[in-house]
Design a protein around this motif. Structure first.
Motif, PDB file in Angstrom:
ATOM      1  N   LEU A  70       0.836  -1.260  -0.038  1.00 34.66           N
ATOM      2  CA  LEU A  70       0.097  -0.042   0.149  1.00 34.66           C
ATOM      3  C   LEU A  70       0.757   1.283  -0.022  1.00 34.66           C
ATOM      4  CD1 LEU A  70      -2.979   1.292  -0.031  1.00 34.66           C
ATOM      5  CD2 LEU A  70      -2.817   0.990   2.546  1.00 34.66           C
ATOM      6  N   LYS A  71       1.973   1.264   0.744  1.00 35.55           N
ATOM      7  CA  LYS A  71       2.890   2.264   0.939  1.00 35.55           C
ATOM      8  C   LYS A  71       3.435   2.642  -0.476  1.00 35.55           C
ATOM      9  CE  LYS A  71       7.024   4.400   3.065  1.00 35.55           C
ATOM     10  NZ  LYS A  71       7.083   5.276   1.934  1.00 35.55           N
ATOM     11  N   ILE A  72       3.802   1.732  -1.287  1.00 36.03           N
ATOM     12  CA  ILE A  72       4.437   1.581  -2.553  1.00 36.03           C
ATOM     13  C   ILE A  72       3.199   2.310  -3.637  1.00 36.03           C
ATOM     14  CG2 ILE A  72       4.978   0.082  -4.729  1.00 36.03           C
ATOM     15  CD1 ILE A  72       6.531  -1.389  -2.736  1.00 36.03           C
ATOM     16  N   TYR A  73       2.038   1.731  -3.536  1.00 33.06           N
ATOM     17  CA  TYR A  73       0.883   2.175  -4.395  1.00 33.06           C
ATOM     18  C   TYR A  73       0.818   3.729  -4.076  1.00 33.06           C
ATOM     19  CZ  TYR A  73      -3.690   1.935  -6.157  1.00 33.06           C
ATOM     20  OH  TYR A  73      -4.768   2.286  -7.027  1.00 33.06           O
ATOM     21  N   ILE A  74       0.472   4.035  -2.808  1.00 32.42           N
ATOM     22  CA  ILE A  74       0.142   5.367  -2.702  1.00 32.42           C
ATOM     23  C   ILE A  74       1.220   6.437  -3.028  1.00 32.42           C
ATOM     24  CG2 ILE A  74      -0.300   7.044  -0.813  1.00 32.42           C
ATOM     25  CD1 ILE A  74      -2.096   4.758   0.533  1.00 32.42           C
ATOM     26  N   ASP A  75       2.561   5.951  -2.703  1.00 32.13           N
ATOM     27  CA  ASP A  75       3.637   6.735  -2.748  1.00 32.13           C
ATOM     28  C   ASP A  75       3.752   6.927  -4.507  1.00 32.13           C
ATOM     29  OD1 ASP A  75       4.393   7.017  -0.200  1.00 32.13           O
ATOM     30  OD2 ASP A  75       6.252   5.769  -0.550  1.00 32.13           O
ATOM     31  N   GLU A  76       3.377   6.158  -5.381  1.00 34.47           N
ATOM     32  CA  GLU A  76       3.397   6.281  -6.810  1.00 34.47           C
ATOM     33  C   GLU A  76       2.104   7.354  -7.157  1.00 34.47           C
ATOM     34  OE1 GLU A  76       4.397   5.934 -11.000  1.00 34.47           O
ATOM     35  OE2 GLU A  76       5.665   5.656  -8.988  1.00 34.47           O
ATOM     36  N   LEU A  77       1.069   6.828  -6.741  1.00 35.94           N
ATOM     37  CA  LEU A  77      -0.056   8.013  -7.047  1.00 35.94           C
ATOM     38  C   LEU A  77       0.168   9.314  -6.476  1.00 35.94           C
ATOM     39  CD1 LEU A  77      -3.212   5.588  -6.299  1.00 35.94           C
ATOM     40  CD2 LEU A  77      -2.187   6.170  -8.324  1.00 35.94           C
TER      41      LEU A  77
END
Length: 87
Positions: A70-77
């Motif tokens: 989730l951290k990777i996903y949110i950081d990318e968005l």
């Protein structure tokens, strides 16, 4: 933590998948079923902790894996301007 969707972003959801379009940058992003699930949680105003709990309930995954992914996903968005961190 709370996140909001940038006002320049529009999206379309079809068959459990989504297409996001950043009108400012003209870039688009495709989300798979899991990405769309998380997107809908964000769209509903869920906090990071609430999203983690919903993902744990919906998918067979460890808590640590949820936190990492989730951290990777949110950081990318955030990086591409789709969402903004409200904290």
């Amino acid at each position: 933590m709370n996140y909001t969707i940038d006002s320049n972003v529009i999206y379309v959801e079809m068959d459990g998948q989504s297409i996001l379009l950043n009108m400012e940058s003209s870039q688009y992003y495709a989300l798979d079923q899991v990405g769309t699930f998380i997107w809908n949680l964000m769209k509903d105003g869920r906090t990071l902790n609430e999203m983690e709990q919903e993902i744990l309930l919906a998918y067979d995954i460890t808590e640590q894996q949820v936190k990492n992914d989730l951290k990777i996903y949110i950081d990318e968005l955030c990086r591409v301007g789709i969402i903004k961190d409200q904290n």
